[in-house]
Design a protein around this motif. Sequence first.
Motif, PDB file in Angstrom:
ATOM      1  N   ASN A 161      50.126 -40.058  22.367  1.00  0.00           N
ATOM      2  CA  ASN A 161      48.874 -39.321  22.256  1.00  0.00           C
ATOM      3  C   ASN A 161      49.150 -38.145  21.327  1.00  0.00           C
ATOM      4  N   ASP A 162      48.621 -38.206  20.096  1.00  0.00           N
ATOM      5  CA  ASP A 162      49.050 -37.267  19.070  1.00  0.00           C
ATOM      6  C   ASP A 162      47.925 -37.081  18.057  1.00  0.00           C
ATOM      7  N   TYR A 163      48.116 -36.144  17.155  1.00  0.00           N
ATOM      8  CA  TYR A 163      47.207 -35.942  16.037  1.00  0.00           C
ATOM      9  C   TYR A 163      47.743 -36.692  14.816  1.00  0.00           C
ATOM     10  N   THR A 164      46.845 -37.331  14.094  1.00  0.00           N
ATOM     11  CA  THR A 164      47.197 -38.019  12.860  1.00  0.00           C
ATOM     12  C   THR A 164      46.151 -37.678  11.798  1.00  0.00           C
ATOM     13  N   THR A 165      46.361 -38.194  10.583  1.00  0.00           N
ATOM     14  CA  THR A 165      45.439 -37.950   9.478  1.00  0.00           C
ATOM     15  C   THR A 165      45.099 -39.273   8.822  1.00  0.00           C
ATOM     16  N   SER A 166      43.826 -39.549   8.639  1.00  0.00           N
ATOM     17  CA  SER A 166      43.385 -40.819   8.069  1.00  0.00           C
ATOM     18  C   SER A 166      43.589 -40.832   6.560  1.00  0.00           C
ATOM     19  N   ALA A 167      43.439 -42.014   5.959  1.00  0.00           N
ATOM     20  CA  ALA A 167      43.581 -42.154   4.508  1.00  0.00           C
ATOM     21  C   ALA A 167      42.471 -41.426   3.751  1.00  0.00           C
ATOM     22  N   GLU A 168      41.390 -41.102   4.453  1.00  0.00           N
ATOM     23  CA  GLU A 168      40.321 -40.303   3.838  1.00  0.00           C
ATOM     24  C   GLU A 168      40.581 -38.808   3.979  1.00  0.00           C
ATOM     25  N   GLY A 169      41.716 -38.428   4.599  1.00  0.00           N
ATOM     26  CA  GLY A 169      42.067 -37.027   4.761  1.00  0.00           C
ATOM     27  C   GLY A 169      41.414 -36.368   5.954  1.00  0.00           C
ATOM     28  N   ILE A 170      40.948 -37.155   6.931  1.00  0.00           N
ATOM     29  CA  ILE A 170      40.269 -36.627   8.108  1.00  0.00           C
ATOM     30  C   ILE A 170      41.242 -36.587   9.288  1.00  0.00           C
ATOM     31  N   SER A 171      41.338 -35.435   9.960  1.00  0.00           N
ATOM     32  CA  SER A 171      42.171 -35.331  11.151  1.00  0.00           C
ATOM     33  C   SER A 171      41.573 -36.158  12.280  1.00  0.00           C
ATOM     34  N   GLN A 172      42.469 -36.652  13.160  1.00  0.00           N
ATOM     35  CA  GLN A 172      42.001 -37.481  14.262  1.00  0.00           C
ATOM     36  C   GLN A 172      42.984 -37.402  15.421  1.00  0.00           C
ATOM     37  N   LYS A 173      42.459 -37.552  16.630  1.00  0.00           N
ATOM     38  CA  LYS A 173      43.295 -37.725  17.810  1.00  0.00           C
ATOM     39  C   LYS A 173      43.531 -39.214  17.995  1.00  0.00           C
ATOM     40  N   THR A 174      44.789 -39.593  18.190  1.00  0.00           N
ATOM     41  CA  THR A 174      45.121 -41.010  18.299  1.00  0.00           C
ATOM     42  C   THR A 174      45.901 -41.263  19.581  1.00  0.00           C
ATOM     43  N   MET A 175      45.318 -42.063  20.470  1.00  0.00           N
ATOM     44  CA  MET A 175      45.993 -42.492  21.678  1.00  0.00           C
ATOM     45  C   MET A 175      46.433 -43.944  21.498  1.00  0.00           C
ATOM     46  N   THR A 176      47.715 -44.238  21.752  1.00  0.00           N
ATOM     47  CA  THR A 176      48.274 -45.565  21.493  1.00  0.00           C
ATOM     48  C   THR A 176      48.944 -46.119  22.739  1.00  0.00           C
ATOM     49  N   ILE A 177      48.652 -47.375  23.045  1.00  0.00           N
ATOM     50  CA  ILE A 177      49.349 -48.130  24.091  1.00  0.00           C
ATOM     51  C   ILE A 177      49.828 -49.428  23.448  1.00  0.00           C
TER      52      ILE A 177
END
Length: 369
Positions: free
Chosen positions: A272-288
Motif C-alpha cells: 500500500n504505497d504512493y506511485t506516479t502514473s505515466a501521465e504524471g498523476i500521483s496515485q494511491k496503489t494497494m496491491t495483493i
Amino acid sequence: MKNLACGIAALACLASTASAITKVGESAELFITGDISARTDDNIFLTNGAEVDDTIFELSPGLQLTFGQGAQTKGSFKIAETFTRYLDNDSLDDELLSSVFNLSYDDAKLKLDLDASYRELSQSTRDIRGSTLVNRDVLDASADSEISISEKSSTGLGISWTDTDYDSSSYIDIEEITVPFNYYYAVSEKLDLSAGFRYRQTSLAISAGDSKDYYYNVGARIPVTEKFSGYFSVGYNERKPETGDKETGVGVEAEFQYVITAKTDLTLFLGNDYTTSAEGISQKTMTIAPTLRTKFSAQWEGSLGLTYQQLEYFSGRDDDYTDGRLGLAYLINDHAKITAAYNYRSNDSSLNGANFDNSIISLGAALRF
C-alpha cells in the motif's frame, strides 16, 4: 504456432547436450542465450471497444556472463536483442535491447547487492494505452547493504534510481530516487524486529508534478525456516506534491513464502504505497499478489499467479486492475526450458474509455549454451 513448436523442439535437442561456450578464468562462464516465443493477443492496444488482435513472434539472442559461483563475491551480466514481428500489424515490428547486471557480496558481517538494468520496451500496459504502441527506455540501478552491528542487531541502507523516457509526448518522463534505512534486532533465531524510514523523490519532465514521499515504519522479518519465511513493514506514509495538498495514509510492504509441501510453495506480496502514473498523476496503489508454484516432477513445473491493484488517482479517477497468470514449464536440462502460459488482464475504471479486457496465450523456449 505449428512451425514455432517444431523450431522449439529442434532447439531443445541442440541444447540437451550444450554447456558453457567458454570458461573465463576458474569461476566464470560465458553462455550464448536465446529465447523464442509466439503469442496470440486479442487486444494488443488494451482498448475499450474496437480491439485489435494479432499473433506476435519474438526471438531474443544474447550473451550471459556468470562469475564467482560459490565465492563471497558473485554476479552476472546479460545482454540481449529482442526481434519482434507482428503477423498482421507489421508496422509495429521492432528490435529492442535489454541488459541486466547484478553483483552480490556476503561475508557474514556485510551483505551487499548491486543491480542495474537497461530495457527498451514497446508494449501496452494498464497505464500506457492508445491507438499504437508506445516505446520507452527504462534505466534502473540500486544498491542495498546490511551491516552487522552486534550478534543481535544490524542496519540496512540502500538507494535506488529509476529513469523512464517515453517516445510519445502523451506521457511524462519520470525519474525516481528512493533511499530506505532499516534497523533490525533479533529477538530470537526465527524473528527480527525492525524500525525504518524511506525517502522517495519523484521528478517529472514538466513544470509541476514533482513529489516527495516519507514512510516511517515498524515491522519484522522471519529468516528462512523449514516452512515459512518473509518480512513485513507497516507505518505512516506521506506524499508531499510540489503543488497541491499533501496526502497521508497507512503504508504497507510485505512478502511471505510458505512451503506447503516439498514440491509446492505459496508466495504472497502485499503493498500500500504512493506511485506516479505515466501521465504524471500521483496515485494511491494497494496491491495483493499471491503466487502458487509447484513441481509435478523433476522436469515439469507449474505456476498460478494473481495480481490485484486498487488505484486511487489524486485527480479523482479510481481503477480496479486484475492480472491472472497460469504457466507450465518443461525443464529439458540446465540449459533448455519449454514454456506455455495463459495471461488474462482486466481493468475496471471510473474514467470513461479506460476499461479493457485482454487474453494472451503464449508458447516459447529459453535456451542457454
